[in-house]
Design an enzyme around this catalytic site. Structure first.
Site, mmCIF file in Angstrom:
data_model
loop_
_atom_site.group_PDB
_atom_site.id
_atom_site.type_symbol
_atom_site.label_atom_id
_atom_site.label_comp_id
_atom_site.label_asym_id
_atom_site.label_seq_id
_atom_site.Cartn_x
_atom_site.Cartn_y
_atom_site.Cartn_z
ATOM 1 N N ASP A 103 -2.482 4.380 -0.914
ATOM 2 C CA ASP A 103 -1.914 3.403 0.005
ATOM 3 C C ASP A 103 -2.253 3.769 1.446
ATOM 4 O O ASP A 103 -2.701 2.937 2.219
ATOM 5 C CB ASP A 103 -0.392 3.258 -0.194
ATOM 6 C CG ASP A 103 0.353 4.586 -0.221
ATOM 7 O OD1 ASP A 103 -0.286 5.661 -0.140
ATOM 8 O OD2 ASP A 103 1.596 4.551 -0.332
ATOM 9 N N ASP A 106 -2.760 10.052 5.594
ATOM 10 C CA ASP A 106 -2.084 10.488 6.816
ATOM 11 C C ASP A 106 -2.683 11.851 7.189
ATOM 12 O O ASP A 106 -3.757 11.917 7.776
ATOM 13 C CB ASP A 106 -0.585 10.511 6.475
ATOM 14 C CG ASP A 106 0.322 10.825 7.640
ATOM 15 O OD1 ASP A 106 -0.067 10.600 8.789
ATOM 16 O OD2 ASP A 106 1.448 11.290 7.396
HETATM 17 P P1 IMP Z 1 -0.950 12.703 3.389
HETATM 18 O O1 IMP Z 1 -0.944 13.671 2.232
HETATM 19 O O2 IMP Z 1 -0.311 13.287 4.620
HETATM 20 O O3 IMP Z 1 -2.306 12.127 3.677
HETATM 21 O O4 IMP Z 1 0.035 11.534 3.031
HETATM 22 C C1 IMP Z 1 -0.258 10.626 2.091
HETATM 23 C C2 IMP Z 1 0.983 10.051 1.459
HETATM 24 O O5 IMP Z 1 2.120 10.109 2.322
HETATM 25 C C3 IMP Z 1 0.785 8.604 1.167
HETATM 26 O O6 IMP Z 1 0.272 8.405 -0.123
HETATM 27 C C4 IMP Z 1 2.178 8.028 1.313
HETATM 28 O O7 IMP Z 1 2.848 8.130 0.080
HETATM 29 C C5 IMP Z 1 2.844 8.908 2.302
HETATM 30 N N1 IMP Z 1 2.839 8.311 3.654
HETATM 31 C C6 IMP Z 1 2.076 8.656 4.729
HETATM 32 N N2 IMP Z 1 2.346 7.902 5.799
HETATM 33 C C7 IMP Z 1 3.297 7.030 5.401
HETATM 34 C C8 IMP Z 1 3.986 5.950 6.074
HETATM 35 O O8 IMP Z 1 3.791 5.652 7.256
HETATM 36 N N3 IMP Z 1 4.897 5.267 5.328
HETATM 37 C C9 IMP Z 1 5.152 5.560 4.012
HETATM 38 N N4 IMP Z 1 4.524 6.550 3.361
HETATM 39 C C10 IMP Z 1 3.613 7.277 4.044
HETATM 40 MG MG MG Z 2 1.354 7.728 -1.591
#
Ligand code: IMP
Ligand code: MG
Length: 182
Positions: A103, A106
């Site tokens: 989705d 981040d």
């Molecule tokens: P990462 O591991 O930091 O790249 O984060 C990825 C996961 O964090 C995504 O698959 C989402 O489930 C969650 N996530 C990151 N940003 C958001 C946001 O703004 N809203 C909701 N979920 C988020």
């Molecule tokens: Mg996710």
């Protein structure tokens, strides 16, 4: 709109999200047109389900679905850096052409952890398609093959994204305007 303790306002319309998703699908159709085996879409639960459903409407190549659940956020709005597998991929990845569907990317911690795991499982090829990217936060060297839309470094809900499990069913992306905690 208020979800739990945080207020959100409209940010990206469903129509804009769906245009971006169609463009991702077209690129995937082109890149995998010569594939001899069905592509395995590895859908990250629960956030990427709406993205996956919309993307599939425009995919013309043969695909199979598999699911994986990683958690990095829990009930908070900031990434913890600790990735846990709550559900391991529901299909064998050995020798498969895998596209991870996310989705939102981040920090990239989830993608890095998934990438390592999927390679260990013997996938033949591996790419990622993410509906959203927060480019200000992403600091990993792994390429992001397909990105729908780049977004601000703020907390978002809707189109599959949740805040503590709520907001996934909002038709469009909403952005945090003010809140307490986190
Ligand atoms: P990462 O591991 O930091 O790249 O984060 C990825 C996961 O964090 C995504 O698959 C989402 O489930 C969650 N996530 C990151 N940003 C958001 C946001 O703004 N809203 C909701 N979920 C988020
Ligand atoms: Mg996710």
């Amino acid at each position: 709109m208020r979800i739990h303790d945080i207020d959100f306002e409209p940010y990206i319309s469903a129509a804009q999200v769906e245009t971006a998703i169609r463009s991702v699908a077209e690129r995937i159709n082109t890149d995998y047109a010569a594939s001899t085996e069905p592509v395995l879409l590895l859908i990250t639960l629960s956030g990427a389900t709406m993205f996956a459903g919309e993307l599939c409407k425009s995919l013309t190549i043969p695909v199979e679905f598999s699911f994986v659940k990683c958690s990095s956020y829990g009930a908070s709005t900031t990434s913890s850096g600790n990735i846990a597998f709550n559900v391991e991929p529901t299909a064998s990845l050995l020798g498969r052409d895998v596209i991870v569907l996310e989705d939102v990317v981040d920090t990239g911690n989830t993608w890095v952890a998934l990438h390592t795991y999927i390679e260990q499982q013997g996938a033949r090829s591996l790419k990622i398609a993410t509906m959203l990217l927060k480019p200000e936060v992403y600091d990993k060297s792994l390429p992001l093959d397909y990105v729908g839309l780049e977004v601000e470094n703020k907390f978002l809900v809707g189109y599959g994204l949740d805040y503590n499990q709520l907001g996934r069913n909002i038709n469009g992306i909403y952005i945090r305007i003010k809140g307490i905690g986190n």
